[in-house]
Design a protein around this motif. Sequence first.
Motif, PDB file in Angstrom:
ATOM      1  N   HIS A 131       0.819  -1.203   0.000  1.00 38.19           N
ATOM      2  CA  HIS A 131       0.000   0.000   0.000  1.00 38.19           C
ATOM      3  C   HIS A 131       0.862   1.266   0.000  1.00 38.19           C
ATOM      4  O   HIS A 131       2.093   1.200   0.020  1.00 38.19           O
ATOM      5  CB  HIS A 131      -0.965  -0.046   1.174  1.00 38.19           C
ATOM      6  CG  HIS A 131      -2.010  -1.102   1.016  1.00 38.19           C
ATOM      7  ND1 HIS A 131      -3.306  -0.838   0.611  1.00 38.19           N
ATOM      8  CD2 HIS A 131      -1.958  -2.461   1.177  1.00 38.19           C
ATOM      9  CE1 HIS A 131      -3.996  -1.956   0.531  1.00 38.19           C
ATOM     10  NE2 HIS A 131      -3.197  -2.968   0.877  1.00 38.19           N
ATOM     11  N   THR A 134       2.632   6.722   3.813  1.00 41.09           N
ATOM     12  CA  THR A 134       1.771   7.589   4.607  1.00 41.09           C
ATOM     13  C   THR A 134       2.635   8.523   5.444  1.00 41.09           C
ATOM     14  O   THR A 134       3.332   8.083   6.354  1.00 41.09           O
ATOM     15  CB  THR A 134       0.864   6.755   5.540  1.00 41.09           C
ATOM     16  OG1 THR A 134       0.176   5.764   4.774  1.00 41.09           O
ATOM     17  CG2 THR A 134      -0.142   7.635   6.231  1.00 41.09           C
ATOM     18  N   SER A 139      -0.815   6.901  11.008  1.00 32.49           N
ATOM     19  CA  SER A 139      -2.182   6.686  10.513  1.00 32.49           C
ATOM     20  C   SER A 139      -2.324   5.375   9.749  1.00 32.49           C
ATOM     21  O   SER A 139      -3.409   4.788   9.699  1.00 32.49           O
ATOM     22  CB  SER A 139      -2.635   7.858   9.637  1.00 32.49           C
ATOM     23  OG  SER A 139      -1.808   7.997   8.496  1.00 32.49           O
ATOM     24  N   GLN A 140      -1.216   4.883   9.170  1.00 29.59           N
ATOM     25  CA  GLN A 140      -1.305   3.632   8.412  1.00 29.59           C
ATOM     26  C   GLN A 140      -1.644   2.446   9.307  1.00 29.59           C
ATOM     27  O   GLN A 140      -2.151   1.422   8.830  1.00 29.59           O
ATOM     28  CB  GLN A 140       0.005   3.367   7.659  1.00 29.59           C
ATOM     29  CG  GLN A 140       1.186   2.918   8.512  1.00 29.59           C
ATOM     30  CD  GLN A 140       1.926   4.079   9.166  1.00 29.59           C
ATOM     31  OE1 GLN A 140       1.472   5.214   9.128  1.00 29.59           O
ATOM     32  NE2 GLN A 140       3.082   3.814   9.733  1.00 29.59           N
ATOM     33  N   HIS A 143      -5.317   2.192   9.013  1.00 30.44           N
ATOM     34  CA  HIS A 143      -5.680   1.660   7.701  1.00 30.44           C
ATOM     35  C   HIS A 143      -5.465   0.144   7.683  1.00 30.44           C
ATOM     36  O   HIS A 143      -6.302  -0.621   7.185  1.00 30.44           O
ATOM     37  CB  HIS A 143      -4.835   2.304   6.598  1.00 30.44           C
ATOM     38  CG  HIS A 143      -4.840   3.802   6.629  1.00 30.44           C
ATOM     39  ND1 HIS A 143      -3.829   4.557   6.073  1.00 30.44           N
ATOM     40  CD2 HIS A 143      -5.721   4.685   7.161  1.00 30.44           C
ATOM     41  CE1 HIS A 143      -4.102   5.836   6.248  1.00 30.44           C
ATOM     42  NE2 HIS A 143      -5.236   5.942   6.908  1.00 30.44           N
TER      43      HIS A 143
END
Length: 372
Positions: A131, A134, A139-140, A143
């Motif tokens: 992915h 970030t 914050s990942q 996710h």
Amino acid sequence: MSYTEATLQLLSPEGSLVENDATAPYLPRVAAISDAQLRDFHRQMVVIRRFDIEAGNLQRQGQLALWIPSVGQEAAQVGSGYAARPQDHIFPAYREHVVGRIRGLDPMRIIELLRGLSHGGWDPAKTGNFHLYTLVIGSQSLHATGMAMGMTLDGSTATGHPETDAAVLAYFGDGASSQGDVSEAMVFSASFQAPIVFFLQNNHWAISVPVQRQSRTPLYLRGTGFGIPSVQIDGNDVLASYLVTAENLEAARAGQGPRFIEALTYRMGAHTSSDDPTKYRDSEEMTFWAQRDPIARFETFLRAKGEGDAFFAEVASEAEDLAADVRARTQSLGSPPADKIFSHVYSDPHPLMEEQRAWMAAYEASLEEARE
């Protein structure tokens, strides 16, 4: 903060296998790793370091807006990156260049991102479920947790079919471990027993803040506070990173809930190209970690197993070839079309974006008319 009695280390800084009660369960698995895989570990570490250095040089020469180095952290990333299976999803922070390369990402996508030529950099569906980077610290982890919870709900994990069961691997650093997002991610992961492995690369510095100021205890204990089985490994030991991450991902895929790994490593360079680490780090600390360099350590191990000069020369040549290719391709990059900024803001065509695109085109046309 350095190694503790709890730190699992399979390969000593001198490049020899560590044999004790803690390593005994892993030594047969070390012996089972193929020579080809061992060579790939070394190849990826050497090649990505050369790429990293070249990218840093390109930034200094005005080719990139920013560069985020990973020198010194190659073993933590290569070992864990190879531990993931193709169906697993990987959520990086912004320093996991070699993990992306292992998953099939062309390093030029990272170059383009940090040159300001792309919105996000790449399509995870086309890069082995790797992915996007970030820059919003931590914050990942949310996710990744959301993905892991969704995988449980849609039945893509703990089905009893190891070849298709999937898990999530989430990377973050010691600084991010102090962010509320990471704590929330661990709360939800533990509560819902999500199939996720949190991989903390403790490189000892959150920009200029030392890890000792962030935590009075080893960071892996933060995972245990949420009821997540946690372990601390020597992150400069590619064998420990590979085998411990593989073991924890297997547990997550099997429905045993989240896991937490703290990999003790060191950021040998700056936090980013806008940072000057000489203002807050001393030479004694740098010397300590330089003596534990993950690449030199693993080269010693491979040479003891019989690898000769020809292999290491081949790898060095491959690294130089990649560096030269990246330099040439970077210098040939043009500017994206101005209206690219309106693409992919929404998943489907949107009237607001079309209106703004038309305004931009009219504005540019007016400038051309004024020049005439």
